[in-house]
Each structure stands twice: as C-alpha cells, then as structure tokens.
Design a protein around this motif. Structure first.
Motif, PDB file in Angstrom:
ATOM      1  N   MET A 189     -37.065  45.650  -2.758  1.00 24.73           N
ATOM      2  CA  MET A 189     -36.974  45.921  -1.327  1.00 24.73           C
ATOM      3  C   MET A 189     -36.961  47.422  -1.059  1.00 24.73           C
ATOM      4  O   MET A 189     -36.429  48.188  -1.851  1.00 24.73           O
ATOM      5  CB  MET A 189     -35.702  45.289  -0.758  1.00 24.73           C
ATOM      6  N   PRO A 190     -37.556  47.874   0.053  1.00 24.08           N
ATOM      7  CA  PRO A 190     -37.495  49.295   0.391  1.00 24.08           C
ATOM      8  C   PRO A 190     -36.060  49.742   0.586  1.00 24.08           C
ATOM      9  O   PRO A 190     -35.246  49.064   1.205  1.00 24.08           O
ATOM     10  CB  PRO A 190     -38.290  49.373   1.707  1.00 24.08           C
ATOM     11  N   ARG A 191     -35.725  50.898   0.036  1.00 22.85           N
ATOM     12  CA  ARG A 191     -34.366  51.408   0.081  1.00 22.85           C
ATOM     13  C   ARG A 191     -34.145  52.167   1.378  1.00 22.85           C
ATOM     14  O   ARG A 191     -34.861  53.095   1.724  1.00 22.85           O
ATOM     15  CB  ARG A 191     -34.120  52.344  -1.111  1.00 22.85           C
ATOM     16  N   VAL A 192     -33.116  51.776   2.117  1.00 25.76           N
ATOM     17  CA  VAL A 192     -32.781  52.414   3.386  1.00 25.76           C
ATOM     18  C   VAL A 192     -31.493  53.202   3.192  1.00 25.76           C
ATOM     19  O   VAL A 192     -30.500  52.683   2.687  1.00 25.76           O
ATOM     20  CB  VAL A 192     -32.597  51.363   4.500  1.00 25.76           C
ATOM     21  N   LEU A 193     -31.514  54.466   3.584  1.00 23.19           N
ATOM     22  CA  LEU A 193     -30.334  55.300   3.466  1.00 23.19           C
ATOM     23  C   LEU A 193     -29.346  54.979   4.575  1.00 23.19           C
ATOM     24  O   LEU A 193     -29.705  54.467   5.627  1.00 23.19           O
ATOM     25  CB  LEU A 193     -30.739  56.781   3.543  1.00 23.19           C
ATOM     26  N   ALA A 194     -28.102  55.280   4.328  1.00 24.31           N
ATOM     27  CA  ALA A 194     -27.088  55.106   5.355  1.00 24.31           C
ATOM     28  C   ALA A 194     -27.342  56.091   6.484  1.00 24.31           C
ATOM     29  O   ALA A 194     -27.884  57.177   6.278  1.00 24.31           O
ATOM     30  CB  ALA A 194     -25.693  55.327   4.761  1.00 24.31           C
ATOM     31  N   PRO A 195     -26.996  55.727   7.738  1.00 20.93           N
ATOM     32  CA  PRO A 195     -27.234  56.640   8.854  1.00 20.93           C
ATOM     33  C   PRO A 195     -26.597  58.007   8.660  1.00 20.93           C
ATOM     34  O   PRO A 195     -27.129  59.018   9.103  1.00 20.93           O
ATOM     35  CB  PRO A 195     -26.621  55.883  10.040  1.00 20.93           C
ATOM     36  N   ALA A 196     -25.455  58.064   7.999  1.00 16.43           N
ATOM     37  CA  ALA A 196     -24.800  59.361   7.797  1.00 16.43           C
ATOM     38  C   ALA A 196     -25.585  60.244   6.837  1.00 16.43           C
ATOM     39  O   ALA A 196     -25.512  61.470   6.909  1.00 16.43           O
ATOM     40  CB  ALA A 196     -23.376  59.145   7.282  1.00 16.43           C
ATOM     41  N   ASP A 197     -26.325  59.614   5.903  1.00 15.09           N
ATOM     42  CA  ASP A 197     -27.091  60.384   4.925  1.00 15.09           C
ATOM     43  C   ASP A 197     -28.471  60.776   5.433  1.00 15.09           C
ATOM     44  O   ASP A 197     -29.116  61.649   4.856  1.00 15.09           O
ATOM     45  CB  ASP A 197     -27.244  59.581   3.636  1.00 15.09           C
ATOM     46  N   ALA A 198     -28.953  60.124   6.475  1.00 20.82           N
ATOM     47  CA  ALA A 198     -30.302  60.381   6.965  1.00 20.82           C
ATOM     48  C   ALA A 198     -30.329  61.652   7.800  1.00 20.82           C
ATOM     49  O   ALA A 198     -29.415  61.934   8.570  1.00 20.82           O
ATOM     50  CB  ALA A 198     -30.797  59.196   7.797  1.00 20.82           C
ATOM     51  N   VAL A 199     -31.401  62.421   7.644  1.00 21.53           N
ATOM     52  CA  VAL A 199     -31.557  63.642   8.417  1.00 21.53           C
ATOM     53  C   VAL A 199     -32.112  63.303   9.791  1.00 21.53           C
ATOM     54  O   VAL A 199     -32.681  62.235  10.009  1.00 21.53           O
ATOM     55  CB  VAL A 199     -32.494  64.628   7.684  1.00 21.53           C
ATOM     56  N   THR A 200     -31.948  64.211  10.721  1.00 19.18           N
ATOM     57  CA  THR A 200     -32.471  64.036  12.069  1.00 19.18           C
ATOM     58  C   THR A 200     -33.594  65.033  12.315  1.00 19.18           C
ATOM     59  O   THR A 200     -33.614  66.126  11.745  1.00 19.18           O
ATOM     60  CB  THR A 200     -31.365  64.234  13.115  1.00 19.18           C
ATOM     61  N   GLU A 201     -34.505  64.661  13.161  1.00 15.89           N
ATOM     62  CA  GLU A 201     -35.666  65.507  13.440  1.00 15.89           C
ATOM     63  C   GLU A 201     -35.252  66.767  14.198  1.00 15.89           C
ATOM     64  O   GLU A 201     -34.419  66.729  15.096  1.00 15.89           O
ATOM     65  CB  GLU A 201     -36.693  64.723  14.252  1.00 15.89           C
ATOM     66  N   ARG A 202     -35.871  67.887  13.828  1.00 12.40           N
ATOM     67  CA  ARG A 202     -35.667  69.152  14.527  1.00 12.40           C
ATOM     68  C   ARG A 202     -36.986  69.920  14.529  1.00 12.40           C
ATOM     69  O   ARG A 202     -37.846  69.689  13.666  1.00 12.40           O
ATOM     70  CB  ARG A 202     -34.576  69.982  13.854  1.00 12.40           C
ATOM     71  N   PRO A 203     -37.172  70.837  15.480  1.00 13.35           N
ATOM     72  CA  PRO A 203     -38.435  71.578  15.548  1.00 13.35           C
ATOM     73  C   PRO A 203     -38.637  72.442  14.312  1.00 13.35           C
ATOM     74  O   PRO A 203     -37.712  73.087  13.815  1.00 13.35           O
ATOM     75  CB  PRO A 203     -38.281  72.433  16.815  1.00 13.35           C
ATOM     76  N   GLY A 204     -39.858  72.443  13.818  1.00 16.11           N
ATOM     77  CA  GLY A 204     -40.191  73.250  12.652  1.00 16.11           C
ATOM     78  C   GLY A 204     -40.698  74.626  13.043  1.00 16.11           C
ATOM     79  O   GLY A 204     -41.190  74.844  14.161  1.00 16.11           O
ATOM     80  N   PRO A 205     -40.618  75.590  12.134  1.00 15.94           N
ATOM     81  CA  PRO A 205     -41.077  76.953  12.441  1.00 15.94           C
ATOM     82  C   PRO A 205     -42.597  77.035  12.487  1.00 15.94           C
ATOM     83  O   PRO A 205     -43.282  76.610  11.558  1.00 15.94           O
ATOM     84  CB  PRO A 205     -40.502  77.782  11.282  1.00 15.94           C
TER      85      PRO A 205
END
Length: 318
Positions: free
Chosen positions: A11-27
């Motif tokens: 099964m595809p491995r899903v990270l815990a919400p606390a471990d997942a990064v959030t999107e932010r604008p890139g340089p």
C-alpha cells in the motif's frame, strides 16, 4: 493471497499530518532579469575583447579610442571572460517557462524549497532542482469495480472521478504515489458505499443504488475525506455504470422481470375490483334490483371473470 504484512507493504505509505510539509512560495525572479544579465554579460565580454584588440571594430570617426592592445592581454582578461561566462551560464540555464495548470516543485539536497505557481518567463536558480507538477483538473474513468450490496449480491460499479492536486508539497512528500493512492481509495469507497443499500428492491420502495445522485454524494464524501490530508481535492465521484456480476446477472434479470409482471397483474386486478365495486354501487343506489348476499357474491364473481377475460385495447399502456 499474501499475508496482511505483505499487503501493508504494497500500500502507498502516507505520512502523518504532523510530519507532512506544507506548500510555500518558491524563490524565483522574472525572466527579464536573466535577459538583462545575459545582455550585460555579452557587452562586458565584447568590451574586454575590444580592450585586448581581439575584437576589431569598424572605424567610428574617432568616437572610440584605440584599444590598448597587448597591454590588456593577460590573466586578467581570461579571468574576466571566465567570470562573465559563468554569469551568462547561470542566467541562461535558469530560464524556465511557467504554464497555466502546472507548477514548479523546487528541492535542494532532498529538502523542499518551495513551489512556483507563477506563469510566463521566469528565472529559477539552476542550483535548485526543479520538477514540473500538473495541478490542472483531471478525470479518470475506473474499470468495473467489484463490490457487494446490502443483500450480499455481487455487483460491478464504474465511476468517473474528477480531481486535481491542491497542495503540491503534501502530494509530493506525504505519500509515495498520490495517483495510485487515489485509485485505491476510490475502490475502498465503492466497497463501503455500495454495501449500505441494495442494488434493487423487488419488494418495496426502499432506497437503492439506482439513485446515482445519492450514491455519488456518498462516494465523493468518502474519497474527499481520505485524500484531504495528502493535498488532493476531489470534485466529484460519479457512478456511470452499475450492473450485476456476470455470475448472477441472469438470475437477477429474471427476478426483475417477475417482479414487474407481478406488479402489472396487481395493477390490473386493482382496476377490475374498482370497476366491480363501482358497478355494484351503481346498481344498489339506483334500486334496479334487490340482491341478497348470495346473488351479490355471484355477481361479483361473474363481473370479475368477465373483466379479467376482456382483452386490453390496443395501444393502452401497461
């Protein structure tokens, strides 16, 4: 069938919400900055070559002085050319094009650096690894999914899924393969939603799986809830085909036909009984004849047999 541990590994491995990064604008920078840098580098290289008398120019009527010549040739010239070439290479290799419906995912040494959602000509540092990700609206028509309804009857359901990636960081890093996970979540949601109601109700008017709007709402809620944590937005899960499994399709078709015939016979009998009751009521109210119980029963029997034996007029709907 493998063991439960083997299936868990597949099964595809899903990270815990606390471990997942959030999107932010890139340089990133506008593309014109790289164009200015390239033009400046070309002019600077031409000026160095002219000073070293390696780039002859046509006479301009004394507007330009004579180049220094051999005095300008040396290590300084080649160091300047190397520096200018490096700047030009960085400026040129960082030029990319941002398109509507796609973004650039930026990483460096395995770390997330941001997401560039701007469109047009851009400059992104070539020292950062960039990968294009599709965030446009996508659709997927599933194969027939095997499931079991509330009565234990095997059915096959085909659905149309409309979705898109909403948060790129979670979709890229919170799960190994968000597309594969999405398809497996659709199959799991179909199994859960289909098991709540029967495919057909031959005995009453209870809710069935033939109500596509209700079934689609149930599927949409289940899939959206499971995919929200990985940054995937589900717009709709629409059932486009619902049929019985091939091994029970013939038997269920016969049961459906028998139910329709029984309903039709009941409707005809109700019409006949209504007509007989109206006839008896009319005879009694007008006082045409006095009937005792025996005569009334005999008249009801004769009228019922006569009306049931009367063929229906051509073109009358069943």
């Amino acid at each position: 069938m493998g063991s439960a541990a083997d299936q868990t590994l597949l099964m595809p491995r899903v990270l815990a919400p606390a471990d997942a990064v959030t999107e932010r604008p890139g340089p990133c920078l506008p593309g014109w900055t790289a164009g200015v840098a390239l033009l400046t580098a070309v002019l600077a290289a031409a000026w160095l070559l002219w000073r070293a008398a390696l780039l002859p120019l046509p006479p301009l009527g004394g507007l330009l002085p004579d180049p220094p010549g051999d005095a300008a040739r040396g290590s300084g010239l080649w160091s300047g050319l190397v520096l200018i070439g490096t700047v030009a290479a960085l400026a040129g290799s960082g030029l990319v094009r941002g398109r509507p419906g796609s973004v650039w995912m930026l990483t460096r040494c395995g770390g997330y650096r941001g997401t560039v959602r701007r469109t047009g000509l851009l400059w992104i540092s070539p020292l950062i690894r960039r990968r294009r990700m599709d965030v446009s609206l996508r659709h997927w028509r599933s194969r027939p999914i095997d499931a079991v309804d509330a009565h234990g009857t095997p059915v096959q359901v085909t659905v149309l899924l409309v979705w898109r990636i909403r948060e790129t960081a979670r979709a890229a890093f919170a799960v190994d393969d968000c597309t594969r996970l999405l398809r497996e979540e659709v199959e799991a949601a179909v199994a859960r939603a289909v098991s709540r109601r029967p495919a057909d109700d031959f005995r009453g008017n209870a809710g069935t799986l033939r109500d596509c709007d209700r079934l689609g709402d149930d599927l949409g809620r289940l899939v959206s809830a499971s995919m929200r944590e990985v940054g995937v937005e589900v717009f709709s899960v629409t059932p486009v085909r619902l049929e019985y499994a091939p091994d029970v399709a013939a038997a269920m078709r016969r049961a459906r036909i028998a139910t329709l015939e029984a309903r039709q016979r009941k409707a005809v009998l109700d019409d006949v009984l209504t007509a007989v009751a109206d006839t008896l009521r009319g005879i009694t109210e007008r006082g045409l004849v006095e009937l005792d119980d025996y005569e009334r029963k005999s008249l009801v029997r004769d009228l019922t047999v006569a009306l049931l034996a009367t063929p229906e007029p051509a073109g009358r709907p069943h």
